[in-house]
Design a protein around this motif. Structure first.
Motif, PDB file in Angstrom:
ATOM      1  N   CYS A  67       0.834  -1.184  -0.089  1.00 21.97           N
ATOM      2  CA  CYS A  67      -0.083   0.062   0.082  1.00 21.97           C
ATOM      3  C   CYS A  67       0.925   1.192  -0.019  1.00 21.97           C
ATOM      4  CB  CYS A  67      -1.070  -0.054   1.031  1.00 21.97           C
ATOM      5  SG  CYS A  67      -0.089  -0.154   2.892  1.00 21.97           S
ATOM      6  N   THR A  68       2.365   1.038  -0.362  1.00 21.47           N
ATOM      7  CA  THR A  68       2.985   2.354  -0.422  1.00 21.47           C
ATOM      8  C   THR A  68       3.650   2.390  -2.050  1.00 21.47           C
ATOM      9  OG1 THR A  68       4.843   0.976   0.271  1.00 21.47           O
ATOM     10  CG2 THR A  68       3.631   2.348   2.067  1.00 21.47           C
ATOM     11  N   GLY A  69       3.830   3.627  -2.358  1.00 21.17           N
ATOM     12  CA  GLY A  69       4.210   3.814  -3.767  1.00 21.17           C
ATOM     13  C   GLY A  69       5.513   2.942  -3.891  1.00 21.17           C
ATOM     14  N   VAL A  70       6.467   3.242  -3.052  1.00 24.65           N
ATOM     15  CA  VAL A  70       7.957   2.808  -3.183  1.00 24.65           C
ATOM     16  C   VAL A  70       7.696   1.212  -2.803  1.00 24.65           C
ATOM     17  CG1 VAL A  70       9.163   4.675  -2.261  1.00 24.65           C
ATOM     18  CG2 VAL A  70       8.158   3.214  -0.602  1.00 24.65           C
ATOM     19  N   GLY A  71       6.803   0.695  -2.020  1.00 25.71           N
ATOM     20  CA  GLY A  71       6.855  -0.888  -2.107  1.00 25.71           C
ATOM     21  C   GLY A  71       6.209  -1.453  -3.291  1.00 25.71           C
ATOM     22  N   LYS A  72       5.194  -0.943  -3.772  1.00 25.87           N
ATOM     23  CA  LYS A  72       4.568  -1.380  -5.219  1.00 25.87           C
ATOM     24  C   LYS A  72       5.667  -1.373  -6.296  1.00 25.87           C
ATOM     25  CE  LYS A  72       0.758   1.191  -5.140  1.00 25.87           C
ATOM     26  NZ  LYS A  72      -0.830   1.487  -5.576  1.00 25.87           N
ATOM     27  N   ALA A  73       6.335  -0.307  -6.261  1.00 26.97           N
ATOM     28  CA  ALA A  73       7.396  -0.007  -7.407  1.00 26.97           C
ATOM     29  C   ALA A  73       8.425  -1.195  -7.277  1.00 26.97           C
ATOM     30  CB  ALA A  73       8.258   1.374  -7.526  1.00 26.97           C
ATOM     31  N   MET A  74       8.677  -1.598  -6.162  1.00 28.68           N
ATOM     32  CA  MET A  74       9.744  -2.670  -6.129  1.00 28.68           C
ATOM     33  C   MET A  74       9.044  -3.944  -6.445  1.00 28.68           C
ATOM     34  SD  MET A  74      11.895  -1.768  -2.779  1.00 28.68           S
ATOM     35  CE  MET A  74      11.161  -0.822  -1.939  1.00 28.68           C
ATOM     36  N   LEU A  75       7.856  -4.374  -5.700  1.00 27.97           N
ATOM     37  CA  LEU A  75       7.116  -5.566  -6.153  1.00 27.97           C
ATOM     38  C   LEU A  75       7.030  -5.565  -7.341  1.00 27.97           C
ATOM     39  CD1 LEU A  75       4.947  -5.365  -2.744  1.00 27.97           C
ATOM     40  CD2 LEU A  75       6.701  -7.151  -3.210  1.00 27.97           C
ATOM     41  N   LEU A  82      10.540 -14.312  -6.404  1.00 29.80           N
ATOM     42  CA  LEU A  82      10.527 -13.657  -5.263  1.00 29.80           C
ATOM     43  C   LEU A  82       9.289 -12.765  -4.973  1.00 29.80           C
ATOM     44  CD1 LEU A  82      14.198 -12.020  -5.421  1.00 29.80           C
ATOM     45  CD2 LEU A  82      13.346 -13.433  -3.863  1.00 29.80           C
ATOM     46  N   LEU A  83       8.521 -12.274  -6.131  1.00 29.84           N
ATOM     47  CA  LEU A  83       7.268 -11.687  -5.931  1.00 29.84           C
ATOM     48  C   LEU A  83       6.440 -12.711  -5.191  1.00 29.84           C
ATOM     49  CD1 LEU A  83       5.414  -9.302  -6.501  1.00 29.84           C
ATOM     50  CD2 LEU A  83       4.970 -10.420  -8.776  1.00 29.84           C
ATOM     51  N   LYS A  84       6.104 -13.848  -5.472  1.00 26.93           N
ATOM     52  CA  LYS A  84       5.417 -14.993  -4.892  1.00 26.93           C
ATOM     53  C   LYS A  84       5.675 -14.820  -3.230  1.00 26.93           C
ATOM     54  CE  LYS A  84       4.124 -17.487  -8.751  1.00 26.93           C
ATOM     55  NZ  LYS A  84       4.309 -18.946  -9.603  1.00 26.93           N
ATOM     56  N   LYS A  85       6.973 -15.013  -3.319  1.00 27.73           N
ATOM     57  CA  LYS A  85       7.283 -15.097  -1.574  1.00 27.73           C
ATOM     58  C   LYS A  85       6.940 -13.690  -0.778  1.00 27.73           C
ATOM     59  CE  LYS A  85      11.311 -16.780  -0.417  1.00 27.73           C
ATOM     60  NZ  LYS A  85      12.930 -17.135  -0.452  1.00 27.73           N
ATOM     61  N   SER A  86       7.391 -12.491  -1.592  1.00 30.11           N
ATOM     62  CA  SER A  86       6.996 -11.480  -0.837  1.00 30.11           C
ATOM     63  C   SER A  86       5.476 -11.225  -0.769  1.00 30.11           C
ATOM     64  CB  SER A  86       7.573 -10.462  -1.758  1.00 30.11           C
ATOM     65  OG  SER A  86       8.864 -10.227  -1.932  1.00 30.11           O
ATOM     66  N   ILE A  87       4.615 -11.533  -1.780  1.00 24.40           N
ATOM     67  CA  ILE A  87       3.077 -11.278  -1.652  1.00 24.40           C
ATOM     68  C   ILE A  87       2.677 -12.303  -0.392  1.00 24.40           C
ATOM     69  CG2 ILE A  87       0.873 -12.020  -2.849  1.00 24.40           C
ATOM     70  CD1 ILE A  87       1.940  -9.531  -4.086  1.00 24.40           C
ATOM     71  N   LEU A  88       2.981 -13.313  -0.194  1.00 20.82           N
ATOM     72  CA  LEU A  88       2.696 -14.040   1.036  1.00 20.82           C
ATOM     73  C   LEU A  88       2.860 -13.143   2.205  1.00 20.82           C
ATOM     74  CD1 LEU A  88       3.702 -17.599  -0.192  1.00 20.82           C
ATOM     75  CD2 LEU A  88       1.558 -16.816  -0.097  1.00 20.82           C
ATOM     76  N   LEU A  89       3.622 -12.460   2.358  1.00 21.98           N
ATOM     77  CA  LEU A  89       4.215 -11.643   3.569  1.00 21.98           C
ATOM     78  C   LEU A  89       3.431 -10.347   3.479  1.00 21.98           C
ATOM     79  CD1 LEU A  89       8.237 -11.989   3.266  1.00 21.98           C
ATOM     80  CD2 LEU A  89       6.546 -13.308   4.716  1.00 21.98           C
ATOM     81  N   GLN A  90       2.551 -10.079   2.692  1.00 24.38           N
ATOM     82  CA  GLN A  90       1.740  -8.845   2.807  1.00 24.38           C
ATOM     83  C   GLN A  90       0.496  -9.322   3.585  1.00 24.38           C
ATOM     84  OE1 GLN A  90       3.267  -6.013   1.628  1.00 24.38           O
ATOM     85  NE2 GLN A  90       4.924  -7.565   0.933  1.00 24.38           N
ATOM     86  N   PHE A  92      -2.438  -7.185   3.553  1.00 21.56           N
ATOM     87  CA  PHE A  92      -3.565  -6.608   3.015  1.00 21.56           C
ATOM     88  C   PHE A  92      -4.535  -6.068   3.898  1.00 21.56           C
ATOM     89  CE2 PHE A  92      -1.619  -9.211  -0.295  1.00 21.56           C
ATOM     90  CZ  PHE A  92      -1.606  -8.487  -1.280  1.00 21.56           C
ATOM     91  N   LEU A  93      -3.907  -5.487   5.141  1.00 23.52           N
ATOM     92  CA  LEU A  93      -4.941  -4.776   5.973  1.00 23.52           C
ATOM     93  C   LEU A  93      -5.330  -3.429   5.312  1.00 23.52           C
ATOM     94  CD1 LEU A  93      -3.036  -4.867   9.002  1.00 23.52           C
ATOM     95  CD2 LEU A  93      -5.088  -6.282   8.885  1.00 23.52           C
ATOM     96  N   LYS A  94      -6.564  -2.912   5.692  1.00 23.57           N
ATOM     97  CA  LYS A  94      -7.272  -1.741   5.241  1.00 23.57           C
ATOM     98  C   LYS A  94      -6.771  -0.603   5.858  1.00 23.57           C
ATOM     99  CE  LYS A  94     -11.706   0.063   3.344  1.00 23.57           C
ATOM    100  NZ  LYS A  94     -11.375  -0.225   1.720  1.00 23.57           N
ATOM    101  N   TYR A  95      -6.027   0.434   5.235  1.00 22.35           N
ATOM    102  CA  TYR A  95      -5.492   1.518   6.089  1.00 22.35           C
ATOM    103  C   TYR A  95      -6.369   2.679   5.636  1.00 22.35           C
ATOM    104  CZ  TYR A  95      -1.183  -0.563   7.424  1.00 22.35           C
ATOM    105  OH  TYR A  95      -0.134  -1.515   8.021  1.00 22.35           O
ATOM    106  N   THR A  96      -6.963   2.647   4.523  1.00 25.35           N
ATOM    107  CA  THR A  96      -7.801   3.843   3.954  1.00 25.35           C
ATOM    108  C   THR A  96      -8.932   3.413   2.907  1.00 25.35           C
ATOM    109  OG1 THR A  96      -6.666   4.487   1.983  1.00 25.35           O
ATOM    110  CG2 THR A  96      -5.716   5.265   3.926  1.00 25.35           C
ATOM    111  N   LYS A 103      -5.402 -10.002  -3.276  1.00 29.03           N
ATOM    112  CA  LYS A 103      -4.142 -10.668  -4.172  1.00 29.03           C
ATOM    113  C   LYS A 103      -4.758 -10.250  -5.504  1.00 29.03           C
ATOM    114  CE  LYS A 103      -2.089 -13.738  -0.776  1.00 29.03           C
ATOM    115  NZ  LYS A 103      -1.559 -15.012  -0.620  1.00 29.03           N
ATOM    116  N   LYS A 104      -5.930 -10.849  -5.758  1.00 32.09           N
ATOM    117  CA  LYS A 104      -6.377 -10.301  -7.148  1.00 32.09           C
ATOM    118  C   LYS A 104      -6.192  -9.019  -7.740  1.00 32.09           C
ATOM    119  CE  LYS A 104     -10.112 -11.328 -10.246  1.00 32.09           C
ATOM    120  NZ  LYS A 104     -11.497 -11.697 -10.555  1.00 32.09           N
ATOM    121  N   ASP A 105      -6.688  -8.128  -6.791  1.00 30.58           N
ATOM    122  CA  ASP A 105      -6.415  -6.742  -7.350  1.00 30.58           C
ATOM    123  C   ASP A 105      -5.163  -6.247  -7.283  1.00 30.58           C
ATOM    124  OD1 ASP A 105      -9.520  -6.666  -7.562  1.00 30.58           O
ATOM    125  OD2 ASP A 105      -9.805  -5.739  -5.481  1.00 30.58           O
ATOM    126  N   PHE A 106      -4.501  -6.676  -6.505  1.00 35.02           N
ATOM    127  CA  PHE A 106      -3.035  -6.404  -6.166  1.00 35.02           C
ATOM    128  C   PHE A 106      -2.160  -6.835  -7.547  1.00 35.02           C
ATOM    129  CE2 PHE A 106       1.373  -6.239  -4.686  1.00 35.02           C
ATOM    130  CZ  PHE A 106       1.319  -4.969  -4.146  1.00 35.02           C
TER     131      PHE A 106
END
Length: 196
Positions: A67-75, A82-90, A92-96, A103-106
């Protein structure tokens, strides 16, 4: 401890420092430099304008990737494994109201980011805070970090931030080139040492 170790042992900040400062001084907006560890964003440098905007981020702060621009740019530019491993670590809490929580929308979001070459945070982590972020890549296309221009909805819209796209991508490319010259990261086995 995670942030401190990343800062001390494998931070891109010293290599990127002048690029971060020059971009911030030119466009008079907040600049963030971030890396990732275990699916989390670690801010390793921040340059504020003369009149900074209030936000949570600061150097050595840890935030979610999804949910951060810098995070999404890296992912978006990680290799598939590595993406699959990193997605499992997210979490997906709702901040706003704008936070992506499935995961589908992401994955759809990551596809857009790859196509455009930049990521946006449209008030997804903090209300009123928006940014445009670009990945920092080595010549072998391994993503090692990201850089973002961050502002507020009181000052800009997401479309306004698009005007910074070319300058941002050029700065990211310049940092990537310098990182290559300095052999960053010092250890690199399919980028595992950066991310895991």
């Amino acid at each position: 401890e995670l942030a401190h170790n990343a800062w001390k042992n494998n931070s891109l900040a010293p290599i990127a420092k002048n690029h971060v400062k020059n971009l911030g001084s030119e466009i008079l907006e907040t600049i963030h430099l971030a890396q990732m560890k275990n699916g989390l964003v670690i801010y390793v440098d921040k340059h504020n304008p003369v009149q900074p905007i209030e936000m949570f981020s600061h150097a050595e702060r840890i935030d979610p990737g999804y949910c951060t621009g810098v995070g999404k740019a890296m992912l978006a530019f990680m290799d598939e494994r590595l993406l699959k491993k990193s997605i499992l670590l997210q979490s997906f809490l709702k901040y706003t109201d704008n936070t992506i929580t499935t995961k589908k929308d992401f994955y759809s979001e990551l596809k857009k980011i790859r196509s455009e070459g930049v990521a946006f945070d449209n008030e997804e982590h903090e209300k009123d805070i928006i940014c445009i972020a670009a990945p920092i890549l080595l010549k072998n296309k391994i993503v090692i970090a990201s850089i973002a221009i961050t502002s507020t909805t009181k000052k800009h819209t997401i479309n306004d931030l698009r005007h910074f796209k070319d300058k941002l991508k050029q700065t990211a490319a310049n940092i990537g080139n310098d990182a290559q010259k300095w052999h960053f990261p010092l250890k690199n086995e399919n980028s595992e040492d950066i991310w895991q």
